[in-house]
Design an enzyme around this catalytic site. Structure first.
Site, PDB file in Angstrom:
ATOM      1  CD  GLU A  67      -3.159  -2.409   7.355  1.00 24.83           C
ATOM      2  OE1 GLU A  67      -2.058  -2.598   6.830  1.00 24.83           O
ATOM      3  OE2 GLU A  67      -3.849  -1.413   7.119  1.00 24.83           O
TER       4      GLU A  67
ATOM      5  CG  ASN B  87      -1.740   1.212   1.385  1.00 28.16           C
ATOM      6  OD1 ASN B  87      -1.802   2.038   0.477  1.00 28.16           O
ATOM      7  ND2 ASN B  87      -2.393   1.353   2.534  1.00 28.16           N
ATOM      8  CD1 TRP B  88       3.284   0.963  -2.975  1.00 32.29           C
ATOM      9  CD2 TRP B  88       3.272   2.168  -4.867  1.00 32.29           C
ATOM     10  NE1 TRP B  88       3.869   0.202  -3.957  1.00 32.29           N
ATOM     11  CE2 TRP B  88       3.882   0.912  -5.129  1.00 32.29           C
ATOM     12  CE3 TRP B  88       3.150   3.082  -5.911  1.00 32.29           C
ATOM     13  CZ2 TRP B  88       4.363   0.562  -6.389  1.00 32.29           C
ATOM     14  CZ3 TRP B  88       3.635   2.734  -7.173  1.00 32.29           C
ATOM     15  CH2 TRP B  88       4.246   1.494  -7.402  1.00 32.29           C
TER      16      TRP B  88
ATOM     17  N   GLY C 230       3.088  -1.032   4.248  1.00 30.70           N
ATOM     18  CA  GLY C 230       3.079   0.394   3.960  1.00 30.70           C
ATOM     19  C   GLY C 230       4.473   0.882   3.623  1.00 30.70           C
ATOM     20  N   GLY C 231       5.137   1.467   4.608  1.00 33.28           N
ATOM     21  CA  GLY C 231       6.451   2.084   4.395  1.00 33.28           C
ATOM     22  C   GLY C 231       7.451   1.210   3.639  1.00 33.28           C
TER      23      GLY C 231
HETATM   24  P1  13P Z   1       3.294   0.499   7.660  1.00 32.15           P
HETATM   25  O1  13P Z   1       3.834  -0.769   7.064  1.00 32.15           O
HETATM   26  O2  13P Z   1       3.975   1.738   7.135  1.00 32.15           O
HETATM   27  O3  13P Z   1       3.226   0.440   9.139  1.00 32.15           O
HETATM   28  O4  13P Z   1       1.775   0.635   7.136  1.00 32.15           O
HETATM   29  C1  13P Z   1       0.935  -0.456   7.211  1.00 32.15           C
HETATM   30  C2  13P Z   1      -0.297  -0.126   6.477  1.00 32.15           C
HETATM   31  O5  13P Z   1      -1.070   0.721   6.880  1.00 32.15           O
HETATM   32  C3  13P Z   1      -0.561  -0.835   5.212  1.00 32.15           C
HETATM   33  O6  13P Z   1      -1.839  -0.598   4.756  1.00 32.15           O
END
Ligand code: 13P
Length: 251
Positions: free
Chosen positions: A168, A9-10, A235-236
């Site tokens: 999440e 998820n960018w 995410g990151g």
């Molecule tokens: P992070 O991996 O940056 O914690 O984000 C997770 C996320 O929200 C993926 O949808």
């Protein structure tokens, strides 16, 4: 058969050219990923056509990060399920905690969104998860159960085959604080049992349940080794091709 998935998820990151570069870099490195692991990237709306074009015919699927709850018409700024399909998407993320938190996404709206997406053959990655206050109050099981009942219980076992759940915990998103494998597995097991109660053992067994929240190459192996964790929503770490692929190599 349950699918294993690693999805990136960018969020609101990268320009269009940067996004296309990132997609190409992921594709380039994806050849070592076992064939039973599905790879998905979810760029911003503006990038979808170009990214889908760069990944055309490849093993990497393209997802949107959200989808409108109306079919079409006077809804300024919204993007419909038909538009996503025509842009090359086969998935959409729905109910991400950032949308629930900042944009007033409700479970009632999500039911409409999921229904519309499925009607257009878009598969859905439905996000659930508790915030820090709820976790500290010991309410995380209740919060997640309510999110699942309010949304998923409106669909059939057949429709469930086109839905993936992403757990999440909000307190783990972008904070560097990952849920421990035990914490994640315990809630994933609970989610699967809720699915079993309502839809039966076969549907529960087939359901792909992803973990999301500060997942990175260094912790993915331990998380993915858990029997009820079937991959990650990243995410990151999805913004760096090496990290994203490193996570996908952790099965
Ligand atoms: P992070 O991996 O940056 O914690 O984000 C997770 C996320 O929200 C993926 O949808």
């Amino acid at each position: 058969m349950r699918k294993f998935i690693v999805a990136g998820n960018w969020k609101m990151n990268t320009t269009v050219p940067e996004g296309v570069e990132l997609a190409k870099a992921v594709l380039e490195k994806a050849k070592d990923i076992p064939a039973n692991v599905e790879l998905i990237v979810a760029p911003p709306f503006t990038h979808l056509v170009s990214v889908a074009d760069a990944l055309k015919g490849s093993r990497i699927a393209v997802s949107a990060q959200n989808c409108a709850d109306e079919e079409k018409g006077a809804f300024t700024g919204e993007v419909s399920a038909d538009m996503l399909v025509s842009a090359g998407c086969s998935y959409t993320i729905l109910g991400h905690s950032e949308r629930r938190q900042y944009y007033g996404e409700t479970d009632a709206k999500l039911v409409k969104k999921v229904r519309l997406a499925l009607s257009r053959n878009l598969k859905v990655i439905l996000c659930v998860g508790e915030n820090l206050k709820e976790r500290e109050a010991g309410k995380h099981f209740d919060v997640v159960r309510a999110q699942i009942e309010n949304v998923l219980f409106n669909f059939s076992a057949e429709e469930l085959k086109s839905i993936v759940i992403a757990y999440e915990p909000v307190w783990a998103i972008g904070t560097g604080k990952t849920a421990t494998a035990e914490q994640a597995e315990e809630i994933h097991r609970c989610i699967r049992s809720i699915i079993e109660e309502k839809f039966g053992p076969a549907a529960a067994d087939d359901m792909t349940i992803l973990y999301g929240g500060s997942c990175k190459p260094s912790n993915a192996k331990e998380l993915f080794a858990c029997p009820d964790i079937d991959g990650g929503l990243i995410g990151g770490a999805a913004l760096k091709a090496d990290d994203f692929i490193g996570i996908a190599l952790s099965f």
